[in-house]
Write an enzyme that holds these catalytic residues in place. Structure first.
Site, short mmCIF file in Angstrom:
data_model
loop_
_atom_site.label_atom_id
_atom_site.label_comp_id
_atom_site.label_asym_id
_atom_site.label_seq_id
_atom_site.Cartn_x
_atom_site.Cartn_y
_atom_site.Cartn_z
N CYS A 42 0.86 -1.19 0.00
CA CYS A 42 0.00 0.00 0.00
C CYS A 42 0.89 1.23 0.00
CB CYS A 42 -0.88 -0.03 1.25
SG CYS A 42 -1.89 1.44 1.51
N SER A 44 0.71 3.68 1.79
CA SER A 44 0.98 4.15 3.15
C SER A 44 2.30 3.61 3.69
CB SER A 44 -0.17 3.76 4.09
OG SER A 44 -1.37 4.36 3.67
N HIS A 47 4.99 5.82 2.52
CA HIS A 47 5.06 7.10 3.25
C HIS A 47 6.06 7.05 4.40
CE1 HIS A 47 1.86 8.93 1.04
NE2 HIS A 47 0.91 8.17 1.53
N HIS A 75 0.84 -3.32 6.50
CA HIS A 75 -0.39 -3.23 7.31
C HIS A 75 -1.56 -3.83 6.55
CE1 HIS A 75 -0.40 0.18 4.65
NE2 HIS A 75 -1.72 0.21 4.79
N CYS A 182 -6.98 -3.39 3.86
CA CYS A 182 -6.77 -1.93 3.82
C CYS A 182 -7.34 -1.33 2.54
CB CYS A 182 -5.31 -1.53 3.98
SG CYS A 182 -5.09 0.26 3.73
N1 LIG Z 1 -7.27 7.17 4.83
C1 LIG Z 1 -6.89 5.91 4.94
O1 LIG Z 1 -7.35 5.19 5.83
C2 LIG Z 1 -5.90 5.35 3.97
C3 LIG Z 1 -5.71 3.96 3.91
C4 LIG Z 1 -4.84 3.46 2.95
C5 LIG Z 1 -4.16 4.30 2.10
N2 LIG Z 1 -4.36 5.65 2.20
C6 LIG Z 1 -3.68 6.57 1.30
O2 LIG Z 1 -4.37 6.61 0.05
C7 LIG Z 1 -3.46 7.09 -0.95
C8 LIG Z 1 -3.52 6.18 -2.17
O3 LIG Z 1 -2.88 4.95 -1.86
P1 LIG Z 1 -2.68 3.84 -2.99
O4 LIG Z 1 -2.09 2.66 -2.31
O5 LIG Z 1 -3.91 3.70 -3.79
O6 LIG Z 1 -1.54 4.54 -3.90
P2 LIG Z 1 -1.03 4.14 -5.37
O7 LIG Z 1 0.35 4.62 -5.47
O8 LIG Z 1 -1.35 2.71 -5.64
O9 LIG Z 1 -1.97 4.98 -6.36
C9 LIG Z 1 -1.94 6.38 -6.43
C10 LIG Z 1 -2.45 6.81 -7.80
O10 LIG Z 1 -2.60 8.24 -7.79
C11 LIG Z 1 -2.21 8.74 -9.04
N3 LIG Z 1 -1.94 10.17 -8.86
C12 LIG Z 1 -0.89 10.76 -8.23
N4 LIG Z 1 -1.04 12.11 -8.23
C13 LIG Z 1 -2.21 12.37 -8.87
C14 LIG Z 1 -2.91 13.57 -9.19
N5 LIG Z 1 -2.45 14.77 -8.84
N6 LIG Z 1 -4.08 13.47 -9.86
C15 LIG Z 1 -4.57 12.27 -10.22
N7 LIG Z 1 -3.95 11.09 -9.92
C16 LIG Z 1 -2.79 11.15 -9.27
C17 LIG Z 1 -1.02 7.88 -9.43
O11 LIG Z 1 -0.77 7.92 -10.82
C18 LIG Z 1 -1.47 6.50 -8.94
O12 LIG Z 1 -2.16 5.80 -9.96
C19 LIG Z 1 -2.09 7.14 -0.27
O13 LIG Z 1 -1.84 8.47 0.16
C20 LIG Z 1 -2.27 6.22 0.91
O14 LIG Z 1 -1.36 6.49 1.94
C21 LIG Z 1 -5.22 6.17 3.10
ZN LIG Z 2 -2.97 0.88 3.42
#
Ligand SMILES: NC(=O)c1ccc[n+]([C@@H]2O[C@H](COP(=O)([O-])OP(=O)(O)OC[C@H]3O[C@@H](n4cnc5c(N)ncnc54)[C@H](O)[C@@H]3O)[C@@H](O)[C@H]2O)c1
Ligand SMILES: [Zn+2]
Ligand SMILES: [Zn+2]
Length: 384
Positions: A42, A44, A47, A75, A182
Site C-alpha cells: 500500500c 501508506s 510514506h 499493514h 486496507c
Molecule cells: N485514509 C486511509 O485510511 C488510507 C488507507 C490506505 C491508504 N491511504 C492513502 O491513500 C493514498 C492512495 O494509496 P494507494 O495505495 O492507492 O496509492 P497508489 O500509489 O497505488 O496509487 C496512487 C495513484 O494516484 C495517481 N496520482 C498521483 N497524483 C495524482 C494527481 N495529482 N491526480 C490524479 N492522480 C494522481 C497515481 O498515478 C497513482 O495511480 C495514499 O496516500 C495512501 O497512503 C489512506
Molecule cells: Zn494501506
C-alpha cells in the site's frame, strides 16, 4: 519459546527495506501469533520511506519514543493463527485471519457506536511496543523493533493483539483477503460510506491506485450514474473502465470543463481524493469539481506536518459544500471486512483483478518501485 522469521525492516527515511531475520517472542495475554501468507503493498508503507508519515520529533517525544525506527512495514495482510496467548476469545490456532490496521477493542465509545474505524485502541498504532501492554515481542540485531500499525505484515510471522485480526472463512484466497484489510475497504468505504454515494450521483475519483480503484467500484455499486476516474497514467484509466468508471481524464484540469459540460454546470455530487500523496493545493481543483451541496472526501495521506490547503472558504460556505476526512473508509473492520468478502464470493466485488503482480519478500523494493512507477493496481507479497 522465541521463533525466527524473515522480515522487511526499515531503518530510516530514504533507506531501502532490508530483509533480515527477526526474533519473535511468545504471545502474551490478548495476543496472537500470525503466520502471514500475503501482504499487499500500500502507498501508506511507502510514506514511511519518504518520511511523509513519520511523526515529527515533538510527536515522538509525546509517545515517549526517541526514534520511530527500526520498523517492520506492512499493514495489509492475511494469514493463519499459529499460536494464541491467554484470554484470546475471537480466534484459535489454525484460523484464517485478515489484518486490521485499525484495531477493534469492542468496548470503547467508537466501537460501541458503529464507528469502529475510530477505535480508541488505534491511538497505540504509531507508538512503540504492543497495543496490549506497551512492551516488545519483536527484536532485530538484539534491539526491539516496532510494527507498522501494530501488524508488520512484511514479516513471515508477527505477534499482534487479538484486536488487530479478524477471522475470515478458510476457503477464501488469502492474497485477496489481504487486499480487503486496507485498500479495498478504504476505497470502497470512501465512496459508499463516507461520501455516501447515492443512485444517480456524479462521482469523481482522483488517483486510481489500490485505494482509488476501489472507490470506483464502490461508487458503481452504490448506483452512481457517472463515475469519473482521474489519473495521469493511461494504464490506470483503462483499468478504471473495467472496474466501473464511465469516463476518465488525465488530470483534474482536463476533467473540469468536461464535467461542467456533462452535468450542465452542476458538477459532481461527490469528489474522492485518493492520489498517492495528498497535497493541500489539490483541494482548489477538487472544490471546483464539486457542485453545490457536494462533498469532498480526503482519503489520501498528506505529509504529516503539512498545514496549508487551498480551499476557498467563501465558496465552501456560499455553496454549502463539505470536506470530510476518512480513515479506513469510515467502515467498521469487524463488520465490514467479512461483508466485503461476502460480496467477493458473490461476484459483486472484484479482488483477483486488483492483483497485478506477486513478489517474494526479497523483492519488496522492486515491488515499491513498481508501485511508484504506476505499474500495479496492487502488488502483493506472497510467502511460501
Ligand atoms: N485514509 C486511509 O485510511 C488510507 C488507507 C490506505 C491508504 N491511504 C492513502 O491513500 C493514498 C492512495 O494509496 P494507494 O495505495 O492507492 O496509492 P497508489 O500509489 O497505488 O496509487 C496512487 C495513484 O494516484 C495517481 N496520482 C498521483 N497524483 C495524482 C494527481 N495529482 N491526480 C490524479 N492522480 C494522481 C497515481 O498515478 C497513482 O495511480 C495514499 O496516500 C495512501 O497512503 C489512506
Ligand atoms: Zn494501506
Ligand atoms: Zn474500540
Amino acid at each position: 519459546m522465541t521463533r525466527k522469521a524473515r522480515a522487511a525492516v526499515l531503518w530510516g527515511t530514504g533507506e531501502p527495506w532490508k530483509v533480515q531475520e527477526i526474533d519473535v517472542d511468545e504471545p502474551k495475554r490478548g495476543e496472537v501469533l500470525v503466520r502471514w501468507k500475503a501482504a499487499g503493498l500500500c502507498h501508506s508503507d511507502e510514506h514511511l520511506v519518504t518520511g511523509d508519515m513519520v511523526p515529527p520529533p515533538e510527536a515522538l517525544a509525546l509517545m515517549g519514543l526517541d526514534s520511530f525506527f527500526p520498523i517492520i512495514g506492512g499493514h495489509e495482510g492475511a494469514g493463519v493463527v499459529e499460536a494464541v496467548g491467554p484470554e484470546v476469545h475471537s480466534v484459535q490456532v489454525g484460523d484464517h485471519v485478515s489484518a486490521s490496521f485499525v484495531p477493534s477493542c469492542g468496548t470503547c465509545r467508537y466501537c460501541t457506536t458503529g464507528r469502529g474505524n475510530l477505535c480508541d485502541a488505534g491511538a497505540g498504532t504509531l507508538g512503540g511496543g504492543m497495543i496490549t501492554d506497551g512492551t516488545h515481542r519483536h527484536f532485530v540485531d538484539g534491539q526491539p523493533v516496532t510494527l507498522l500499525a501494530k501488524l508488520g505484515t512484511f514479516a513471515e510471522l508477527t505477534c499482534v493483539s487479538e484486536m488487530s485480526v479478524i477471522k475470515v472463512d478458510d476457503d477464501l484466497p488469502l492474497d485477496c483477503v489481504s487486499l480487503v484489510s486496507c485498500g479495498v475497504a478504504t476505497g470502497w468505504g470512501s465512496a459508499t460510506r463516507r461520501a455516501d454515494v447515492a443512485p444517480g450521483d456524479t462521482v469523481v475519483v482522483v488517483g486510481i491506485g489500490g485505494i482509488g480503484m476501489n472507490a470506483v467500484q464502490g461508487a458503481r455499486m452504490a448506483g452512481a450514474a457517472k463515475v469519473i476516474a482521474v489519473d495521469p497514467l493511461e494504464f490506470k484509466r483503462e483499468k478504471a473502465m473495467e472496474f466501473g468508471a464511465t469516463h476518465t481524464f488525465a488530470s483534474m484540469d482536463e476533467a473540469i470543463p468536461e464535467v461542467t459540460e456533462m452535468t450542465r454546470g452542476q458538477m459532481a455530487d461527490k469528489v474522492i481524493m485518493t492520489p498517492g500523496v495528498m497535497y493541500g493545493e489539490l483541494m482548489a481543483q477538487a472544490q471546483t469539481l464539486t457542485g453545490k451541496g457536494g462533498t469532498m472526501v480526503v482519503t489520501a495521506v498528506a505529509p504529516i506536518t503539512q498545514e496549508d490547503s487551498s480551499i476557498n472558504l467563501f465558496n465552501l460556505a456560499m455553496f454549502n459544500k463539505e470536506v470530510k476526512g476518512t480513515i479506513f473508509g469510515s467502515l467498521t473492520p469487524r463488520n465490514d471486512i467479512p461483508r466485503l468478502l461476502d460480496m467477493y464470493r458473490g461476484g459483486q466485488l472484484k479482488l483477483d483483478e486488483l492483483i497485478t503482480q506477486r513478489y517474494a519478500l526479497e523483492d519488496i523494493n522492486q515491488g515499491f518501485a513498481d508501485m511508484q512507477a504506476g505499474k500495479n493496481l496492487r502488488g502483493v507479497i506472497v510467502y511460501d
